[in-house]
Design a protein around this motif. Structure first.
Motif, PDB file in Angstrom:
ATOM      1  N   LEU A  50      39.289 -40.004  49.705  1.00  0.00           N
ATOM      2  CA  LEU A  50      40.586 -40.635  49.425  1.00  0.00           C
ATOM      3  C   LEU A  50      41.746 -39.902  50.074  1.00  0.00           C
ATOM      4  N   ASP A  56      46.115 -43.598  52.704  1.00  0.00           N
ATOM      5  CA  ASP A  56      45.459 -43.277  51.442  1.00  0.00           C
ATOM      6  C   ASP A  56      44.121 -44.003  51.386  1.00  0.00           C
ATOM      7  N   LEU A  58      42.491 -45.242  49.011  1.00  0.00           N
ATOM      8  CA  LEU A  58      42.487 -46.451  48.186  1.00  0.00           C
ATOM      9  C   LEU A  58      43.001 -47.652  48.974  1.00  0.00           C
ATOM     10  N   THR A  76      35.483 -37.711  46.608  1.00  0.00           N
ATOM     11  CA  THR A  76      36.844 -37.182  46.650  1.00  0.00           C
ATOM     12  C   THR A  76      37.033 -36.036  45.674  1.00  0.00           C
ATOM     13  N   ARG A  78      39.667 -35.962  43.921  1.00  0.00           N
ATOM     14  CA  ARG A  78      40.410 -36.567  42.814  1.00  0.00           C
ATOM     15  C   ARG A  78      39.427 -36.988  41.723  1.00  0.00           C
ATOM     16  N   ARG A  82      42.669 -42.112  36.348  1.00  0.00           N
ATOM     17  CA  ARG A  82      43.432 -43.172  37.014  1.00  0.00           C
ATOM     18  C   ARG A  82      42.857 -43.463  38.402  1.00  0.00           C
ATOM     19  N   SER A  83      42.515 -42.411  39.160  1.00  0.00           N
ATOM     20  CA  SER A  83      41.959 -42.613  40.497  1.00  0.00           C
ATOM     21  C   SER A  83      40.608 -43.294  40.427  1.00  0.00           C
ATOM     22  N   ARG A  86      41.175 -47.009  39.504  1.00  0.00           N
ATOM     23  CA  ARG A  86      41.752 -47.765  40.625  1.00  0.00           C
ATOM     24  C   ARG A  86      40.713 -48.005  41.715  1.00  0.00           C
ATOM     25  N   TYR A  95      31.529 -43.724  42.490  1.00  0.00           N
ATOM     26  CA  TYR A  95      32.607 -42.733  42.623  1.00  0.00           C
ATOM     27  C   TYR A  95      32.035 -41.364  42.276  1.00  0.00           C
TER      28      TYR A  95
END
Length: 221
Positions: A50, A56, A58, A76, A78, A82-83, A86, A95
């Motif tokens: 990311l 970015d 996203l 990532t 992150r 929230r990440s 999203r 993820y």
């Protein structure tokens, strides 16, 4: 599987690529989001960071999802909720937060591709009729008054985006995203040229409408 690795840290990219190669997965490594937008069609799976230098991740994911169902696993640093949320809402298939455990990554890659391969088949492409214009999205053929007007690949792609939403305004940004893969890589003038050619071949004044300051609509509304 052919893997497109989108990672700007060359050390991380090299280590991941070597391990994936060792497990029989050909890897193309790129360090910019713009490269992912132009090369994702050649891959069976994307591994997407990311934190990229130009875009970015996203945004890259969102743009790819507009034009391709290719499986995407986000890798990532992150790890905030929230990440994660999203990314999944934008269409990520999985993820993983760094540092990545390779055995887990390989297992998740297999699972994601397996799910993609066993997903239910897409419905047959429809045939769209607008007045006496017939747009066969499956056969990639357009008949006007029963006559095949012989569109080029790009002309058909532009018309197909509009035909998927007859009577609905479609923005220039969305057209360029879906036809060229990403709007900023497409020359805006190219869209204007293709629209001019489409109008000439359709020869149905008013059927393909320009909405000033926004985009286009197929149908008289």
């Amino acid at each position: 599987m052919r893997v497109l690795l989108v990672e700007d840290d060359t050390g991380v990219a090299r280590a991941l690529a070597e391990t994936l190669h060792a497990h029989g997965h050909p890897v193309t490594a790129v360090g910019r989001g713009s490269d992912a937008l132009t090369r994702h069609r050649d891959a069976d799976l994307l591994l997407l960071d990311l934190g990229l230098p130009d875009l970015d991740g996203l945004d890259v994911l969102r743009k790819i999802r507009q034009v391709s169902p290719v499986p995407v696993i986000v890798l990532t640093a992150r790890d905030d909720e929230r990440s994660v949320v999203r990314a999944l809402r934008f269409g990520a298939d999985d993820y993983l937060a760094k540092p990545v455990r390779m055995a887990e990554l390989l297992a998740r890659m297999d699972a994601v591709v397996r799910r993609a391969g066993h997903s239910s088949p897409a419905p047959k492409d429809p045939v769209v009729h607008v007045e006496d214009v017939e747009i066969d999205l499956g056969a990639r053929r357009v008949l006007v008054g029963g006559r095949d007007i012989g569109l080029t690949t790009k002309e058909f792609a532009v018309l197909a985006v509009l035909a998927a939403r007859p009577g609905t305004a479609v923005s220039r940004q969305q057209l360029m995203d879906e036809v060229w893969g990403d709007a900023y890589l497409a020359v805006s003038r190219s869209l204007d040229v293709h629209m001019t050619q489409l109008r000439a071949k359709l020869d149905r004044p008013g059927l393909l409408t320009t909405i000033r300051g926004f985009g286009y609509r197929l149908g008289r509304g």
